[in-house]
Design an enzyme around this catalytic site. Structure first.
Site, mmCIF file in Angstrom:
data_model
loop_
_atom_site.group_PDB
_atom_site.id
_atom_site.type_symbol
_atom_site.label_atom_id
_atom_site.label_comp_id
_atom_site.label_asym_id
_atom_site.label_seq_id
_atom_site.Cartn_x
_atom_site.Cartn_y
_atom_site.Cartn_z
ATOM 1 N N GLY A 350 -2.746 -4.137 -8.049
ATOM 2 C CA GLY A 350 -2.123 -2.841 -7.801
ATOM 3 C C GLY A 350 -1.482 -2.830 -6.429
ATOM 4 O O GLY A 350 -1.878 -3.580 -5.537
ATOM 5 N N GLY A 353 1.923 2.783 -1.622
ATOM 6 C CA GLY A 353 2.191 3.115 -0.239
ATOM 7 C C GLY A 353 1.057 2.690 0.686
ATOM 8 O O GLY A 353 1.277 2.345 1.845
ATOM 9 N N GLY A 355 -0.871 0.028 0.458
ATOM 10 C CA GLY A 355 -1.082 -1.406 0.601
ATOM 11 C C GLY A 355 -1.281 -2.034 -0.763
ATOM 12 O O GLY A 355 -0.729 -1.561 -1.755
ATOM 13 N N LYS A 372 -8.971 -4.129 -1.244
ATOM 14 C CA LYS A 372 -7.816 -3.296 -0.944
ATOM 15 C C LYS A 372 -7.379 -3.578 0.486
ATOM 16 O O LYS A 372 -8.181 -3.486 1.413
ATOM 17 C CB LYS A 372 -8.228 -1.841 -1.107
ATOM 18 N N ASP A 468 -8.559 13.023 -1.421
ATOM 19 C CA ASP A 468 -7.488 12.410 -2.202
ATOM 20 C C ASP A 468 -7.931 12.216 -3.653
ATOM 21 O O ASP A 468 -7.865 11.130 -4.197
ATOM 22 C CB ASP A 468 -7.051 11.091 -1.568
#
Ligand SMILES: *[C@@H]1O[C@H](CO)[C@@H](O)[C@H](O)[C@H]1NC(C)=O
Ligand SMILES: *[C@@H]1O[C@H](CO)[C@@H](O)[C@H](O)[C@H]1NC(C)=O
Ligand SMILES: *[C@@H]1O[C@H](CO)[C@@H](O)[C@H](O)[C@H]1NC(C)=O
Ligand SMILES: *[C@@H]1O[C@H](CO)[C@@H](O)[C@H](O)[C@H]1NC(C)=O
Ligand SMILES: *[C@@H]1O[C@H](CO)[C@@H](O)[C@H](O)[C@H]1NC(C)=O
Ligand SMILES: *[C@@H]1O[C@H](CO)[C@@H](O)[C@H](O)[C@H]1NC(C)=O
Ligand SMILES: CC(=O)N[C@H]1CO[C@H](CO)[C@@H](O)[C@@H]1O
Length: 666
Positions: A350, A353, A355, A372, A468
């Site tokens: 994946g 924005g 990273g 990530k 988020d």
């Protein structure tokens, strides 16, 4: 009485051809079935886990023991005594272990990440497990209903304990009984007796510090439980531990077991030495050797530490003071490079924005991880993030994606999570190539998300605002349970205060209007985002879709419009072709609307939402629940009021909004 005695003798005779017990006062040369990291130390102690994260260890007596005369018979009486030590690095949290009786000596379902290695997250509670456990748990898992972080529990096929009691022992003197608390992870040896009476179906669990020889009375747990449906005719007995994200080490120093009889008393004066001798034990020969050995190890550790630091300096992975607290594991950059094959393209799962996310495989355990990578972080952000990572790393809930560790290199931050092969919720909702999620799955997923948020908002010792919540941050495990992930943006704050932040970071379409205005995140703004997710899952469309007609472009406005026209079910995902429970669909949509109401204080709490979805509180049909209406600051709450509030979506002028925000908290 006579009959019972005859039955007992009969039972003993019938099982005579099988072993009826064993005793170990040291595990030197013991033929145990060891699995995972468990091993017998040179001193003769049985070490179940290692002082590292994400390890699992099982140790079982190698032979099957007979617990019944026939598959449908009653379970015989049995008795066991053992001495254990838990050493924990983190005074706040650590994992525990369990005594287990299992049809397999490997406990295949067990995971290194949680649940004491006893059962898997998906198999928890499954009657097919046929596992009996007595847990000695040093972590409070809210989702398992744990009472505290120092308890003993009876586990029947499930780590959600049937009975659980804070660890303690009782002393009776002059007809007066006093209860003394005992800390399981004190690092001191603790003796345990587990006695089951197969006729009375009574199970007793007693523990006491080894200074007090013999069973203390009354037992800590004395409960009636029929083990016949759980135990098979032949079973293995042993121990299971997993460390999860904590550092803890579990030792068994001596163990005896008997079927239809009392477990032999352990010889407490000759227990094997375990790594942390207490000064009160005096300096015996063994501890002398220990001291010498540990000095050598210390010296080696200092030297290798220096070498490591010098090497790390070279790699520009400078350890700063604030990173050294206990917390989730810090991976080395090299470890992550190796596990992701140097961040090869075919390991990329994946990007966005924030990273890129890579799939990795840990070389030693074969466990799959998601790494990530966030590049170009400011020093201030990194400092803030890392100071919180120790909190984030201690969160555990079945619907949260566990953070396994992290790594920092210059301005790059690498965060390591458990890998979820099924990917994120938005992929399942919008990607035509994935099979359609049916309504039952969607409802289950939403319940999971809500329960994770409830945990963050109310059930953890501090309020955690996720900041988020969105479909792409909700991952699905192989059983389609939702796992709320990405705490990269989450911030904690003490209960009762609001979060202040200087820049807005949430995602478009999920951001509560007051956040874009004030820049402040609260649990209310999480509720708003959660409401959007509810609508998104029910309607099968993104929160903002510019390809639609103007009045349909903003999802929440469109749903309000259909609701006010009395055509709420028109918004249901057409791909479901009507395959849903109407009441549930209606409820999810209504709750979605309530949660995404512009006035923060008028939104329901995650606890309320959870109760509605679980059916604990009936959801009022065709109207907003009264407590919500009352919340709306005494205003006339006609549908028109809602709609006009949404016209002013981003610049809500209602004075109520600000008031609620400032006086917010819980
Ligand atoms: C250990 O126990 C297993 C299972 O009973 C047996 O197969 C094996 O031979 C034993 N090993 C030793 C060294 O006794
Ligand atoms: C404990 O198990 C018994 C059956 O053995 C059951 O009746 C009871 O409801 C269980 N209690 C809890 C709290 O799970
Ligand atoms: C013992 O532990 C219980 C439960 O954690 C607690 O409520 C109680 O106050 C403790 N008692 C003492 C004397 O520390
Ligand atoms: C369990 O404890 C009770 C006292 O609380 C005792 O009467 C009973 O005999 C014990 N049972 C076993 C199997 O030890
Ligand atoms: C980080 O910043 C550098 C220079 O400002 C730029 O060249 C690079 O592309 C940026 N990397 C990412 C991933 O944004
Ligand atoms: C609220 O407003 C509607 C129409 O705008 C009206 O019919 C209703 O009576 C009002 N309710 C109250 C309690 O004022
Ligand atoms: C395996 C083991 O240690 N067995 C011992 C059990 O206790 C008896 C008597 O105390 C010993 O003789 C066994 O060797």
């Amino acid at each position: 009485m006579l009959l019972q005695a005859v039955l007992l003798i009969l039972a003993v005779n019938l099982s005579a051809s099988y072993e009826t017990g064993f005793n170990y006062s040291s595990f030197h040369g013991a033929n145990l079935s060891l699995n995972g990291v468990s091993e017998v130390t040179p001193s003769g102690a049985l070490q179940l886990s290692q002082f590292s994260q994400l390890v699992i260890g099982h140790a079982f007596y190698p032979n099957l023991l007979q617990f019944k005369n026939s598959p449908s018979g009653n379970v015989f009486s049995f008795s066991t005594a053992f001495v254990f030590v838990i050493e924990a690095a983190d005074v706040l949290a650590s994992g525990g272990f369990a005594f287990a009786i299992s049809p397999s000596s490997k406990l295949e379902g067990g995971q290194s990440t949680q649940y004491l290695g006893l059962v898997g997250i998906t198999g928890n509670g499954d009657p097919k497990n046929q596992v009996f456990g007595v847990e000695f748990d040093t972590y409070k898992s809210v989702d398992l209903g744990d009472i505290d972080d120092n308890h003993v529990g009876i586990d029947l096929n499930s780590v959600r304990s049937n009975v659980s009691v804070s660890a303690a022992y009782s002393m009776t003197k002059d007809y007066e009984t006093t209860k003394h608390n005992i800390s399981l992870k004190s690092g001191d040896p603790i003796q345990v007796w587990i006695d089951y009476d197969g006729i009375e179906k009574m199970l007793n669990v007693t523990l006491s510090p080894i200074q007090i020889a013999g069973r203390t009375k009354p037992p800590l747990i004395s409960t009636r439980v029929d083990l016949s449906p759980i135990l098979q005719e032949f079973m293995y007995v042993g121990f299971s531990a997993s460390t999860g994200v904590f550092l803890a080490c579990h030792y068994i120093l001596g163990w005896s077991f008997a079927i239809n009889g009392r477990a032999r008393d352990l010889d407490l004066s000759h227990l094997p030495w375990y790594p942390k001798p207490k000064s009160s034990r005096g300096i015996s020969k063994a501890s002398m050797i220990g001291i010498i050995l540990s000095s050598i190890i210390l010296a080696m550790a200092i030297i290798s530490g220096i070498v490591y630091l010098v090497k790390r300096q070279r790699d520009e992975e400078i350890v700063e003071e604030w990173e050294l607290e206990y917390g989730p594991h810090r991976f080395s950059y090299k470890e992550l490079c190796d596990s992701t094959k140097n961040f090869r393209e075919d390991r990329l799962v994946g990007s966005g924005g924030f990273g890129k996310v890579y799939r990795g495989v840990m070389p030693d355990s074969g466990m799959q991880i998601a790494v990530k990578c966030e590049a170009n972080n400011s020093g201030e952000f990194l400092r803030e993030f890392l100071s919180e990572i120790s909190i984030i790393g201690r969160l555990r809930h079945r619907n949260l994606l566990p953070l396994l560790g992290w790594c920092k290199r210059k301005t790059e931050l690498l965060i390591v999570y458990e890998y979820m092969p099924y990917g994120s919720l938005d992929k399942h909702l919008f990607d035509e190539s994935t099979p359609l999620l049916n309504w039952e799955q969607r409802y289950h997923i939403l319940k999971g998300v809500v329960s994770a948020l409830l945990y963050l908002h109310e059930q953890w010792e501090q309020v955690i605002v996720h900041r988020d919540v969105k479909a792409s941050n909700i991952l699905l495990d192989t059983d389609m349970n939702s796992r709320l992930g990405d705490f990269g943006l989450a911030r904690s704050c003490d209960h009762g205060t609001n979060m202040h932040t200087t820049h807005v970071v949430g995602s478009l379409g999920y951001l509560a209007p007051e956040v874009s205005r004030t820049g402040k995140y609260t649990t209310y703004s999480d509720v708003f985002s959660c409401g959007i997710v509810l609508l998104e899952v029910a309607c099968g469309r993104r929160p903002v879709d510019v390809r639609r007609l103007p009045e349909e472009m903003i999802l929440v406005d469109w749903v309000w419009k259909c609701f006010s026209e009395g055509k709420l079910l028109n918004v249901a995902d057409p791909r479901l072709k009507g395959g849903f429970v109407e009441e549930e669909m209606e409820m999810v949509l209504m709750i979605g609307l309530m949660c995404s109401y512009p006035v923060p204080g008028a939104r329901p709490s995650m606890r309320q939402v959870c109760q509605y979805l679980d059916g604990d509180i009936p959801f009022p049909k065709n109207t907003l629940p009264n407590d919500i209406l009352v919340n709306i600051n005494g205003k006339n709450d006609s549908f028109e009021a809602h709609i006009s509030a949404h016209d002013d979506f981003f610049y809500l002028s209602s004075s109520g909004g600000t008031e609620f925000l400032l006086s917010g908290g819980r």
